[in-house]
Design an enzyme around this catalytic site. Structure first.
Site, PDB file in Angstrom:
ATOM      1  N   ALA A   1      26.733 -23.201   6.859  1.00  0.00           N
ATOM      2  CA  ALA A   1      26.630 -24.542   6.100  1.00  0.00           C
ATOM      3  C   ALA A   1      26.730 -24.097   4.363  1.00  0.00           C
ATOM      4  CB  ALA A   1      25.832 -25.536   6.324  1.00  0.00           C
ATOM      5  N   CYS A   2      26.021 -24.814   3.622  1.00  0.00           N
ATOM      6  CA  CYS A   2      25.721 -24.715   2.233  1.00  0.00           C
ATOM      7  C   CYS A   2      25.185 -23.288   1.777  1.00  0.00           C
ATOM      8  CB  CYS A   2      24.829 -25.619   1.907  1.00  0.00           C
ATOM      9  SG  CYS A   2      25.635 -27.630   2.327  1.00  0.00           S
ATOM     10  N   SER A   3      24.423 -22.628   2.751  1.00  0.00           N
ATOM     11  CA  SER A   3      24.097 -21.299   2.304  1.00  0.00           C
ATOM     12  C   SER A   3      24.573 -20.042   2.674  1.00  0.00           C
ATOM     13  CB  SER A   3      22.264 -21.255   2.630  1.00  0.00           C
ATOM     14  OG  SER A   3      21.756 -22.420   1.977  1.00  0.00           O
TER      15      SER A   3
END
Length: 378
Positions: free
Chosen positions: A160-162
């Site tokens: 995801a975002c990381s």
């Protein structure tokens, strides 16, 4: 046996693929509001009966105040602004054709290779790390590996975002352990196919982009400039406040495969309130583990999801607001580029640091997850 110091690991090159097309807030709002009016007219009876919720209009002011986004790059504008479609149009490619994610990832990778003074023959590992991959197998990373003439191994990972920072962590670990000597980490964030353009609260958030990083041992680096990795740190905590339920299990669930919950959705206020302090604390603790303070950092390349979240995180870290040179913002024109946001910021604003200056790459968001790398200009 004599103790052998672990090798120093550096980022020796980075690259970016920016789509040739862009959609402004004005265009997106005009399209969404036209769709909302038609939806409300077509479902007037159900709305009056309370069985369907009314679609409320969006506005440029609302979008910019809520997110700081003014525009976003997209692989294609086709279909997104069509009120009868409200999603991008990607013609399906044959199995013997290059995939969309591989295509954009290769473009970014070639720029990173050139910056590092490398060719495919110098690389022995490829990591594709992104919020989404367009298929489970064969891996997009292996497709990129093949196209660039790279021997060795390749794999995909989701985070995801990381995803991008976690991918760099895996590259760092491989280099430190000796399982690889030069790693290409690619983030082909083709996100617009997962955007619900019929949802006022999220239709404006994401854009498309691809980034790439070359990481290698210092003793093999020939680039004119590089950034040594001083330390990496990661943290995850489970939360459903940012979620996407699309996956192969849908085939067995007998449900609408493209329902609202199968696309990106979030509880934005909860995310803002819960993730920001976690990210700020993570940053402070990572720096403290190296004997550094926030004031020792010359540049923060932060995740680019929301201007208000970035401002809150950096203010909690520094105890004051930060000028753009210290914590550069790119989301105003790129939108939320999923995990690639911090790498875009690094790529576009990595110059200007002097030898010995310290910087931090940091992501935070869905998962929840936080990932960071402390780097030093060499």
């Amino acid at each position: 046996m004599p103790h052998t110091a672990p090798p120093k690991i550096v980022i020796s090159g980075s690259g970016i693929w920016t789509p040739p097309e862009m959609i402004t807030n004005e265009e997106l709002v005009e399209s969404y509001n036209a769709y909302a009016r038609k939806f409300n007219d077509d479902h007037a009876a159900q709305i009056a009966a309370g069985t369907i919720e009314e679609k409320y209009p969006s506005s440029e002011r609302f979008i910019e105040k809520a997110s700081g986004i003014k525009a976003r790059y997209v692989y294609t504008r086709d279909g997104i602004l069509d009120t009868e479609r409200m999603r991008p149009s990607f013609p399906e490619r044959r199995e013997d054709e290059l995939g969309y994610q591989a295509e954009i990832g290769i473009s970014a990778a070639r720029e990173a290779l050139e910056a590092a003074g490398k060719t495919g023959a110098d690389v022995d590992a490829v990591i594709v790390a992104a919020a989404y991959t367009q298929r489970p197998y064969p891996a997009i990373a292996i497709e990129i590996q093949e196209a660039l003439g790279i021997d060795g191994f390749a794999f995909d990972m989701l985070g995801a975002c990381s995803a991008a920072t976690f991918g760099l962590h895996r590259a760092y670990d491989s280099l430190r352990s000796g399982s690889a000597k030069c790693v290409l980490a690619v983030n082909p964030e083709l996100v617009t196919p997962q955007v619900n353009f019929c949802d006022r609260d999220s239709h404006f958030i994401f854009g498309d982009v691809a980034t790439a990083v070359i990481m290698e041992r210092l003793d093999t680096c020939t680039a004119p400039a590089c950034h040594e990795i001083l330390s990496t740190k990661a943290l995850t905590r489970f939360s459903s406040n940012i979620r996407c339920n699309f996956g192969h299990m849908i085939y067995a669930h007998d449900v609408e495969p493209f329902g609202w919950d199968k696309l990106f959705h979030q509880s934005g206020r909860k995310v803002f309130e819960e993730v920001s302090p976690v990210a700020a604390r993570h940053i402070r603790e990572h720096l403290e583990s190296l004997g550094l303070t926030p004031d020792d950092v010359k540049r923060f390349w932060l995740h680019q999801a929301n201007i208000n979240m970035n401002n809150m995180v950096i203010k909690e870290v520094l105890g004051r607001e930060a000028e753009n040179d210290l914590a550069p913002i790119v989301l105003d024109r790129y939108g939320n580029a999923a995990s690639a946001g911090s790498i875009i910021a690094f790529h576009l604003y990595r110059d200007g640091l002097e030898k010995g200056d310290v910087g931090m790459i940091c992501s935070f968001g869905a998962g929840y997850s936080v990932g960071s790398l402390v780097v030093q200009r060499r």
